[in-house]
Design a protein around this motif. Structure first.
Motif, PDB file in Angstrom:
ATOM      1  N   UNK A 182       6.806   8.355  -3.299  1.00 14.01           N
ATOM      2  CA  UNK A 182       7.715   7.572  -4.143  1.00 14.01           C
ATOM      3  C   UNK A 182       6.978   6.476  -4.899  1.00 14.01           C
ATOM      4  N   UNK A 183       6.076   5.764  -4.217  1.00 13.94           N
ATOM      5  CA  UNK A 183       5.457   4.581  -4.822  1.00 13.94           C
ATOM      6  C   UNK A 183       4.163   4.895  -5.561  1.00 13.94           C
ATOM      7  N   UNK A 184       3.623   6.109  -5.368  1.00 12.16           N
ATOM      8  CA  UNK A 184       2.326   6.441  -5.950  1.00 12.16           C
ATOM      9  C   UNK A 184       2.245   6.245  -7.450  1.00 12.16           C
ATOM     10  N   UNK A 185       3.341   6.506  -8.145  1.00  9.91           N
ATOM     11  CA  UNK A 185       3.320   6.373  -9.598  1.00  9.91           C
ATOM     12  C   UNK A 185       3.748   5.008 -10.099  1.00  9.91           C
ATOM     13  N   UNK A 186       4.111   4.093  -9.188  1.00 10.15           N
ATOM     14  CA  UNK A 186       4.669   2.819  -9.646  1.00 10.15           C
ATOM     15  C   UNK A 186       3.716   1.932 -10.437  1.00 10.15           C
ATOM     16  N   UNK A 187       2.434   1.829 -10.018  1.00 10.17           N
ATOM     17  CA  UNK A 187       1.539   0.973 -10.804  1.00 10.17           C
ATOM     18  C   UNK A 187       1.470   1.432 -12.277  1.00 10.17           C
ATOM     19  N   UNK A 188       1.623   2.730 -12.517  1.00 13.38           N
ATOM     20  CA  UNK A 188       1.552   3.223 -13.891  1.00 13.38           C
ATOM     21  C   UNK A 188       2.907   3.116 -14.589  1.00 13.38           C
ATOM     22  N   UNK A 189       3.977   3.509 -13.860  1.00 10.66           N
ATOM     23  CA  UNK A 189       5.300   3.555 -14.496  1.00 10.66           C
ATOM     24  C   UNK A 189       6.029   2.207 -14.460  1.00 10.66           C
ATOM     25  N   UNK A 190       5.754   1.425 -13.415  1.00  8.17           N
ATOM     26  CA  UNK A 190       6.414   0.120 -13.259  1.00  8.17           C
ATOM     27  C   UNK A 190       5.351  -0.929 -12.951  1.00  8.17           C
ATOM     28  N   UNK A 191       4.403  -1.058 -13.880  1.00  8.50           N
ATOM     29  CA  UNK A 191       3.268  -1.959 -13.685  1.00  8.50           C
ATOM     30  C   UNK A 191       3.650  -3.416 -13.508  1.00  8.50           C
TER      31      UNK A 191
ATOM     32  N   UNK B 291       6.003  -4.372 -11.643  1.00  4.36           N
ATOM     33  CA  UNK B 291       6.467  -4.535 -10.256  1.00  4.36           C
ATOM     34  C   UNK B 291       5.321  -4.351  -9.270  1.00  4.36           C
ATOM     35  N   UNK B 292       4.505  -3.335  -9.484  1.00  5.48           N
ATOM     36  CA  UNK B 292       3.414  -3.066  -8.548  1.00  5.48           C
ATOM     37  C   UNK B 292       2.081  -3.161  -9.271  1.00  5.48           C
ATOM     38  N   UNK B 293       1.291  -4.181  -8.900  1.00  5.50           N
ATOM     39  CA  UNK B 293      -0.006  -4.419  -9.545  1.00  5.50           C
ATOM     40  C   UNK B 293      -0.909  -5.241  -8.636  1.00  5.50           C
ATOM     41  N   UNK B 294      -2.172  -5.428  -9.079  1.00 11.45           N
ATOM     42  CA  UNK B 294      -3.162  -6.102  -8.229  1.00 11.45           C
ATOM     43  C   UNK B 294      -2.792  -7.538  -7.882  1.00 11.45           C
ATOM     44  N   UNK B 295      -2.061  -8.210  -8.781  1.00 13.69           N
ATOM     45  CA  UNK B 295      -1.743  -9.613  -8.534  1.00 13.69           C
ATOM     46  C   UNK B 295      -0.573  -9.782  -7.568  1.00 13.69           C
ATOM     47  N   UNK B 296       0.549  -9.102  -7.868  1.00 11.23           N
ATOM     48  CA  UNK B 296       1.733  -9.372  -7.047  1.00 11.23           C
ATOM     49  C   UNK B 296       1.801  -8.529  -5.777  1.00 11.23           C
ATOM     50  N   UNK B 297       1.197  -7.345  -5.770  1.00 14.32           N
ATOM     51  CA  UNK B 297       1.255  -6.507  -4.561  1.00 14.32           C
ATOM     52  C   UNK B 297      -0.115  -5.914  -4.222  1.00 14.32           C
ATOM     53  N   UNK B 298      -1.090  -6.788  -3.917  1.00 10.97           N
ATOM     54  CA  UNK B 298      -2.445  -6.280  -3.645  1.00 10.97           C
ATOM     55  C   UNK B 298      -2.507  -5.331  -2.441  1.00 10.97           C
ATOM     56  N   UNK B 299      -1.705  -5.611  -1.401  1.00 13.08           N
ATOM     57  CA  UNK B 299      -1.728  -4.726  -0.223  1.00 13.08           C
ATOM     58  C   UNK B 299      -1.207  -3.334  -0.559  1.00 13.08           C
TER      59      UNK B 299
ATOM     60  N   UNK C  74      -1.463  -1.886  -3.446  1.00 12.72           N
ATOM     61  CA  UNK C  74      -2.482  -1.208  -4.239  1.00 12.72           C
ATOM     62  C   UNK C  74      -3.584  -0.646  -3.332  1.00 12.72           C
ATOM     63  N   UNK C  75      -3.999  -1.453  -2.337  1.00 13.19           N
ATOM     64  CA  UNK C  75      -5.028  -0.972  -1.396  1.00 13.19           C
ATOM     65  C   UNK C  75      -4.509   0.213  -0.587  1.00 13.19           C
ATOM     66  N   UNK C  76      -3.247   0.096  -0.172  1.00 16.20           N
ATOM     67  CA  UNK C  76      -2.645   1.168   0.643  1.00 16.20           C
ATOM     68  C   UNK C  76      -2.553   2.481  -0.147  1.00 16.20           C
ATOM     69  N   UNK C  77      -2.116   2.407  -1.410  1.00 17.29           N
ATOM     70  CA  UNK C  77      -2.040   3.616  -2.237  1.00 17.29           C
ATOM     71  C   UNK C  77      -3.416   4.278  -2.332  1.00 17.29           C
TER      72      UNK C  77
END
Lengths: 237, 237
Positions: free
Chosen positions: A181-190, A192-200, A202-205
């Motif tokens: 579900x979340x794998x595409x979020x950094x690209x589709x909903x950047x 919401x999910x990005x290095x600054x606000x959700x670093x953990x 990003x590492x987990x993905x």
């Protein structure tokens, strides 16, 4: 496919082209009368619903466990899959339908769309497709779904601050369901999910994506998409 | 309580009076911030959601298994609990709120109702209570829920024609979850579940109800209701 690859189980994969409504063709409906993908068939047993398939695969086959041993971590794993399947996933789907799937048919002739809709076996799915294609979402519904994705990202982040995997110390079905579900979020909903606000997150993905079995499953998926003439969306939900 | 009694686990039960909103009092919110009952606390681990609790109880304690051994029956068990929790249960709840819970507050002063609503910790629950108390269900929603209960009764009946328990040959968590939803139906929705149209369901309810552990759990429940001054509803959901 990720669960099967993680367990090291051999399987035959049949690609079902969803935007072409292949899941509503008679051949598929004979296997899964609800017309939803994916479906797992093993020794004559038919299992639907991804999360249930993952638990089945872990129980039916040898190989590395996909569920933590301690009961409280198993409960945490199931709390995650329940939340992802019942809250996060539907919000993500609603936006995906509204932004990506629905618009694919906006230039299709009305009669052709109606013919496709008529083949859908359940009233609930027919209504979902109709809403998406004709953009008939209730006022505020898409905004509310976006808020829910934000809340989901916060929940993922705070869980991953406590442990490397969603259920605790070990990779589990929760990570498979979560990644899908979340794998595409950094690209589709950047936003919401990005290095600054959700670093953990990003590492987990990246941690999920770099597992050999996950890599193999994603490569199969890309191959099937290419063979079907669809653009492969890296890590898309 | 049924799962604990079936496993033979000793436990302490704290009755939470839902119509008096005790689930939104600070003491309860400290245990379960979402303010929903029931909650299981074991060795400092907090588990919410009945079905997850049942799987946890079966995994964490000795005693007779509450899940079938064959993986395909386990998958069938989970397909049932998923359907009951996500489709049948919400339809039953909507009608219960509309017909029974909401009307309990229709003669309460508006200011007092607002004070109760203000304590509810989640927006989603607040909206559900508000809709029920002020009878603001969307047109057709209650009728659609009734149709879904009818479909559920048909699905239960056809499953019970194939095997004595919902997951197959042995009693399981699916029967516990199913009984807690369908147990009150012959009394509350006699037109849907009765000896003529759903004989297998009626036999199954009796089969569940006559198990010593289930009997013991129901007796505890009746005792708690009586102590709280609430009328005990035999087998009510």
């Amino acid at each position: 496919m990720m669960a099967l690859k993680e367990k090291g189980v051999e399987f035959v994969s049949h690609y079902v082209n969803l935007p072409r409504f292949e899941q509503h063709e008679p051949a598929y409906l004979r296997v899964n009368p609800r017309g939803q993908a994916p479906t797992l068939v093993h020794d004559g047993v038919v299992i639907t619903e991804s999360t249930l398939m993952c638990e089945y695969i872990d129980e039916a086959f040898e190989g590395p466990p996909l569920r933590p041993a301690p009961p409280h971590e198993r409960a945490r794993m199931r709390a995650w899959t329940k939340y992802l399947d019942e809250e996060f996933g539907p919000s993500l789907s609603m936006i995906a339908w509204g932004r990506f799937l629905g618009p694919m048919y906006r230039n299709t002739e009305r009669a052709q769309v109606e013919a496709l809709l008529a083949r859908i076996p359940t009233e609930e799915r027919r209504r979902t497709w109709r809403t998406a294609i004709f953009d008939e979402f209730p006022a505020g519904a898409l905004d509310e779904s976006l808020l829910r994705l934000q809340e989901g990202a916060r929940l993922l982040e705070s869980s991953l601050e406590r442990s490397p995997w969603l259920a605790g110390g070990s990779f589990s079905i929760a990570d498979i369901v979560g990644y899908n579900m979340a794998g595409g979020m950094p690209r589709l909903f950047g936003q919401i999910m990005n290095d600054e606000s959700t670093p953990r997150c990003m590492e987990w993905l990246e941690r999920v994506r770099s597992r050999p079995a996950i890599r193999a499953a994603l490569a199969m998926d890309r191959g099937a998409l290419r063979a079907a003439g669809r653009p492969p969306l890296e890590g898309s939900p």
